[in-house]
Design a protein around this motif. Structure first.
Motif, PDB file in Angstrom:
ATOM      1  N   LEU A 145      30.932 106.290  54.864  1.00  0.00           N
ATOM      2  CA  LEU A 145      29.866 105.483  54.264  1.00  0.00           C
ATOM      3  C   LEU A 145      29.725 105.785  52.779  1.00  0.00           C
ATOM      4  N   LYS A 146      29.886 107.066  52.417  1.00  0.00           N
ATOM      5  CA  LYS A 146      29.775 107.451  51.000  1.00  0.00           C
ATOM      6  C   LYS A 146      30.860 106.761  50.178  1.00  0.00           C
ATOM      7  N   ASP A 147      32.054 106.605  50.773  1.00  0.00           N
ATOM      8  CA  ASP A 147      33.144 105.891  50.092  1.00  0.00           C
ATOM      9  C   ASP A 147      32.769 104.440  49.820  1.00  0.00           C
ATOM     10  N   LEU A 148      31.880 103.899  50.654  1.00  0.00           N
ATOM     11  CA  LEU A 148      31.418 102.519  50.482  1.00  0.00           C
ATOM     12  C   LEU A 148      30.183 102.434  49.581  1.00  0.00           C
ATOM     13  N   GLY A 149      29.747 103.607  49.048  1.00  0.00           N
ATOM     14  CA  GLY A 149      28.555 103.611  48.200  1.00  0.00           C
ATOM     15  C   GLY A 149      27.263 103.593  48.996  1.00  0.00           C
ATOM     16  N   ILE A 150      27.331 104.057  50.239  1.00  0.00           N
ATOM     17  CA  ILE A 150      26.167 104.034  51.134  1.00  0.00           C
ATOM     18  C   ILE A 150      25.832 105.453  51.557  1.00  0.00           C
ATOM     19  N   ILE A 151      24.556 105.786  51.610  1.00  0.00           N
ATOM     20  CA  ILE A 151      24.130 107.086  52.138  1.00  0.00           C
ATOM     21  C   ILE A 151      23.311 106.870  53.415  1.00  0.00           C
ATOM     22  N   VAL A 152      23.464 107.815  54.341  1.00  0.00           N
ATOM     23  CA  VAL A 152      22.699 107.762  55.600  1.00  0.00           C
ATOM     24  C   VAL A 152      21.366 108.457  55.375  1.00  0.00           C
ATOM     25  N   LYS A 153      20.302 107.873  55.911  1.00  0.00           N
ATOM     26  CA  LYS A 153      18.977 108.460  55.775  1.00  0.00           C
ATOM     27  C   LYS A 153      18.481 108.837  57.165  1.00  0.00           C
ATOM     28  N   ASP A 154      18.495 110.153  57.454  1.00  0.00           N
ATOM     29  CA  ASP A 154      17.965 110.677  58.729  1.00  0.00           C
ATOM     30  C   ASP A 154      16.456 110.802  58.605  1.00  0.00           C
ATOM     31  N   MET A 155      15.750 109.944  59.317  1.00  0.00           N
ATOM     32  CA  MET A 155      14.299 109.948  59.221  1.00  0.00           C
ATOM     33  C   MET A 155      13.690 110.424  60.536  1.00  0.00           C
ATOM     34  N   LYS A 156      12.403 110.707  60.489  1.00  0.00           N
ATOM     35  CA  LYS A 156      11.726 111.293  61.654  1.00  0.00           C
ATOM     36  C   LYS A 156      11.849 110.414  62.899  1.00  0.00           C
ATOM     37  N   ASP A 157      11.715 109.093  62.698  1.00  0.00           N
ATOM     38  CA  ASP A 157      11.696 108.196  63.857  1.00  0.00           C
ATOM     39  C   ASP A 157      12.854 107.203  63.901  1.00  0.00           C
ATOM     40  N   LYS A 158      13.783 107.304  62.929  1.00  0.00           N
ATOM     41  CA  LYS A 158      14.903 106.359  62.936  1.00  0.00           C
ATOM     42  C   LYS A 158      15.993 106.836  61.979  1.00  0.00           C
TER      43      LYS A 158
END
Length: 495
Positions: free
Chosen positions: A475-488
């Motif tokens: 995802l980082k290669d695509l310019g995207i970051i993952v956001k681990d959130m409390k409920d999603k």
């Protein structure tokens, strides 16, 4: 309709905007001479006056926006002698002049579409208005403010200045212009060096020429804008726009032509965007810093460290007031890229965020006041001569509130449902409708991201940390970051 003020180059001060025939507004902007690919110098006026058009429309005005295409009469060096820029290109490419004009008009439209500029209401071409230009010349001759010499017709600036003021837009003094100019080797057929061509006699080898009362010839560069603006907007209209480099002689000559044939200034408000520089230098082919928009979009230029997307360019131009100079550099463009992504991440959130107040949180007067103030300030910035730079600053204040609600730091309840909706809708409206910024999605982006996030969620449940790292890296290669959130689990553009 608002407290909008426009800096009028003619009066050199900000004036309250009062259209001649509200709610209708007529706006004429000088478009490109189509003999080469669009470059940064084309992008700034296009985005500037697109934003003016958008904001006036947002305020409820009915705007007729006319932007011309110059496809004849613009000679080398912006003077009255030399070769036509399009005809010269046609000879080099071994094409018909109209092939050159069509090819570069098409490429200009392609780049303007990429920058998300709205098409003008009317986009007239100089070659499509030869009869109107001939009629104008006849009218000016009849007024005694022009003269013919061997098939060419020139505007008599000295005679005009007896009744009007030549130089009032640019601040030039006619006496100084006269004393500072001289005819090369005394061969000029003009009565005075400051006179300018309304119609030029065509030599036998000249490719673009038309029949006229004075023989075969072609119109002068300044004439087309007077002919087309008066045809589509009337003898006097509200706003005339263009780059600062056009103020003299082009716009000065337009004022002279308008007064000569219509006995009034053509426009009530004159707006000029300032120039751009590249790494502190004026852009020029001889300096090796001439960058086309396609080179910017692809990164294929020696001065560019990477490609910069059309929306990054649009955002960067909007982060400076249109009357200030703007310097393009890799560092500045990278900063703009980050700012643009912050705006678009917040835009995505604003579009999906729903009002909820499960804990029955009470409204917070201070939080509401801050939001209301940011909204009022954003409008006030645009009302002060379209100050997009300041408006964006106030949008970032709204952005912080939207992000805080998204992460749970602020409950939507502190704003109440009405102010919550107003915050999100104002942010969306400013970003998309007024500033013209769009989320740049690749083909099938949503489906691909949904799949990768699903795989990420499954890997997280299975505690497959190698797989988690692998997906994050993809995802980082695509310019995207993952956001681990409390409920999603969500994603955002990497800033």
């Amino acid at each position: 309709m608002s407290d909008l003020k426009i800096y009028n180059t003619l009066s050199r001060k900000k004036e309250t905007f009062e259209p001649l025939n509200a709610p209708f507004v007529g706006m004429y902007v000088c478009g490109p001479t189509v003999y080469g690919d669009a470059h940064l110098g084309h992008a700034r006026p296009a985005i500037t006056f697109d934003t003016v058009y958008r904001y006036l429309s947002h305020l409820g005005y009915k705007v007729r926006y006319v932007r011309n295409i110059t496809d004849v009469g613009h000679l080398q060096g912006d003077a009255d002698e030399g070769e036509d820029k399009i005809a010269k290109k046609a000879k080099l490419e071994q094409l018909e002049p109209m092939e050159v004009a069509q090819m570069y008009t098409d490429s200009y439209h392609r780049d303007m579409l990429a920058l998300n500029t709205i098409k003008p209401s009317i986009e007239p071409r100089a070659t499509g208005h030869i009869p109107e230009q001939i009629a104008l010349v006849e009218g000016i001759l009849k007024e005694g403010l022009a003269y013919e010499v061997d098939g060419s017709v020139y505007f008599d600036v000295m005679k005009y200045n007896e009744s009007y003021q030549y130089g009032k837009l640019s601040g030039r003094v006619l006496e100084e212009l006269v004393s500072g100019s001289r005819d090369l080797d005394g061969q000029s057929e003009k009565r005075n060096a400051v006179d300018f061509a309304l119609w030029k006699k065509a030599s036998s080898e000249h490719l673009m020429k038309w029949e006229s009362p004075w023989g075969l010839g072609f119109p002068g560069w300044h004439l087309e804008c007077t002919a087309m603006s008066s045809k589509y907007l009337g003898k006097q209209f509200d706003i005339h726009g263009g780059g600062m480099d056009l103020m003299f002689p082009h716009h000065e000559c337009e004022i002279a032509q308008g007064n000569a044939c219509n006995h009034q200034d053509p426009a009530k408000y004159w707006m000029h965007n300032n120039m751009i520089t590249i790494n502190g230098q004026k852009m020029g082919k001889s300096l090796g810093n001439f960058i086309t928009l396609q080179e910017l979009f692809t990164g294929k230029h020696d001065l560019l460290e990477q490609a910069y997307s059309p929306m990054t360019i649009r955002y960067f131009i909007l982060t400076a007031h249109y009357r200030s100079t703007l310097d393009f550099s890799n560092d500045a463009l990278k900063a703009a890229q980050k700012g643009y992504k912050k705006i678009i991440n917040a835009l995505r959130i604003a579009k999906t965020l729903k009002y909820s107040n499960p804990d029955q949180v009470e409204k917070d007067a201070d939080q509401i006041k801050q939001v209301e103030q940011s909204i009022a300030n954003a409008y006030r910035a645009l009302d002060e001569d379209f100050n997009t730079a300041q408006a964006i600053g106030h949008l970032f204040n709204l952005l912080k509130k939207i992000n805080s609600m998204y992460t749970g730091q602020l409950s939507p309840g502190v704003f109440g449902e009405e102010v919550f909706e107003k915050t999100n809708q104002t942010f969306i409206r400013f970003v998309e409708e007024i500033l013209g910024l769009l989320e740049e999605k690749t083909d099938n982006q949503e489906g691909l991201l949904s799949l990768l996030i699903k795989l990420y969620s499954e890997a997280k449940l299975a505690r497959d940390y190698n797989r988690i790292d692998e997906i994050r890296a993809s995802l980082k290669d695509l310019g995207i970051i993952v956001k681990d959130m409390k409920d999603k689990i969500d994603w955002a553009y990497e800033e």
